[in-house]
Enzyme design. Structure first.
Site, PDB file in Angstrom:
ATOM      1  N   ARG A  31      17.039 -90.534  15.424  1.00 61.62           N
ATOM      2  CA  ARG A  31      16.388 -89.495  16.219  1.00 61.62           C
ATOM      3  C   ARG A  31      15.221 -90.094  17.014  1.00 61.62           C
ATOM      4  O   ARG A  31      14.966 -89.698  18.149  1.00 61.62           O
ATOM      5  CB  ARG A  31      15.897 -88.375  15.317  1.00 61.62           C
ATOM      6  CG  ARG A  31      15.342 -87.229  16.085  1.00 61.62           C
ATOM      7  CD  ARG A  31      15.638 -85.905  15.456  1.00 61.62           C
ATOM      8  NE  ARG A  31      16.971 -85.441  15.705  1.00 61.62           N
ATOM      9  CZ  ARG A  31      17.405 -84.235  15.358  1.00 61.62           C
ATOM     10  NH1 ARG A  31      16.598 -83.395  14.758  1.00 61.62           N
ATOM     11  NH2 ARG A  31      18.637 -83.857  15.624  1.00 61.62           N
ATOM     12  N   ASP A 211      17.259 -74.234   8.696  1.00 62.57           N
ATOM     13  CA  ASP A 211      18.049 -73.413   7.785  1.00 62.57           C
ATOM     14  C   ASP A 211      17.141 -72.398   7.099  1.00 62.57           C
ATOM     15  O   ASP A 211      15.914 -72.519   7.156  1.00 62.57           O
ATOM     16  CB  ASP A 211      18.777 -74.276   6.743  1.00 62.57           C
ATOM     17  CG  ASP A 211      17.867 -75.295   6.088  1.00 62.57           C
ATOM     18  OD1 ASP A 211      17.800 -76.430   6.594  1.00 62.57           O
ATOM     19  OD2 ASP A 211      17.201 -74.945   5.108  1.00 62.57           O
TER      20      ASP A 211
HETATM   21  N1  HPA Z   1      13.568 -78.187   2.007  1.00 61.02           N
HETATM   22  C1  HPA Z   1      12.983 -79.348   2.281  1.00 61.02           C
HETATM   23  N2  HPA Z   1      13.116 -79.957   3.446  1.00 61.02           N
HETATM   24  C2  HPA Z   1      13.879 -79.396   4.390  1.00 61.02           C
HETATM   25  C3  HPA Z   1      14.525 -78.187   4.155  1.00 61.02           C
HETATM   26  C4  HPA Z   1      14.346 -77.558   2.904  1.00 61.02           C
HETATM   27  O1  HPA Z   1      14.876 -76.470   2.623  1.00 61.02           O
HETATM   28  N3  HPA Z   1      15.226 -77.887   5.288  1.00 61.02           N
HETATM   29  C5  HPA Z   1      14.996 -78.873   6.171  1.00 61.02           C
HETATM   30  N4  HPA Z   1      14.191 -79.801   5.633  1.00 61.02           N
END
Ligand code: HPA
Length: 241
Positions: A31, A211
């Site tokens: 990235r 998410d």
């Molecule tokens: N937890 C920790 N780090 C992360 C998460 C998570 O749910 N999603 C993206 N990075």
């Protein structure tokens, strides 16, 4: 007293002066490469130790670097310390992703971490008789927020959790943090904020929500690219020399 030049360091192959005052820091080395090749003019690879790629180029005429942090507090702890302490870097802006704990923070939102709580023992090394509250540099936070407003990119300042464990043994633990107003989790900012304050430097974390632990929403790669671009515009628009 001028300190002896300790570069290259054990984990960074660059020479002193190879980094710009501001370093953008994604977790993923590829990235970092993508950011350098997509957003910077004349990017030059300055380090590749352990394939943790770092580049320096310019953005709208301003010198800027981008280097990966790896995943988690121990990893960003190494790179942030070496950049601040040995390379004279003034500001690290982490650009990453997080998992949302709350329904008012949705996937693809861009958020600025106004504080970082943690379940890590990172701050024990400072031997403080209490609990250290990790916070970003206010000026950098303000400039990122104003950049988002200027570019019409929706952006909230939220409190986050920097976790040591991506996988939790207790699937409901996040709800307790949410009850304390914590909006999302990632794995690096608490240490980054501590280290910046320790060396009298500046740090900020800008996150794209990838998410949700509440809704478990699915996302498409096209949506993710759009959200990533929003986050990068906020970060790049906040660069100072
Ligand atoms: N937890 C920790 N780090 C992360 C998460 C998570 O749910 N999603 C993206 N990075």
């Amino acid at each position: 007293m001028e300190m002896k030049d300790a570069t290259p360091t054990p984990h960074i192959g660059a020479k002193k002066g190879d980094f710009a005052p501001t370093v953008l820091m994604p977790g993923d080395p590829l990235r970092a490469k993508f950011i350098a090749e997509t957003f910077l003019e004349n990017p030059v690879l300055v380090t590749s130790v352990r394939n943790v790629l770092g580049y320096t180029g310019t953005y709208q005429g301003k010198r800027v670097s981008v280097m990966a942090s790896g995943m988690g507090i121990p990893s960003i702890g190494i790179y942030a310390t070496e950049l601040f302490k040995f390379y004279g870097v003034e500001r690290i802006i982490r650009v990453g992703t997080c998992g949302s704990f709350r329904t008012d923070v949705k996937v693809f939102d861009t958020v600025l971490a106004g504080s970082a709580s943690t379940n890590s023992n990172w701050a024990a090394q400072y031997d403080l008789r209490g609990t250290y509250s990790a916070a970003p540099d206010f000026q950098t936070l303000l400039e990122a927020y104003q950049t988002a407003q200027r570019l019409n990119i929706p952006c909230k300042v939220v409190d986050i959790l920097s976790e040591d464990n991506f996988y939790s043994d207790d699937p409901d633990q996040f709800k307790r943090w949410a009850d304390m107003g914590i909006a999302a989790a990632e794995m690096e900012s608490y240490a980054l904020y501590c280290i910046a304050k320790r060396y009298g430097k500046q740090a900020l974390t800008i996150l794209s929500v990838s998410d949700s632990l509440v809704t478990h929403e699915a996302t498409t790669s096209e949506q993710r690219v759009h959200a990533f671009t929003d986050m990068m515009k906020v970060a790049l628009g906040s660069i100072r020399e």
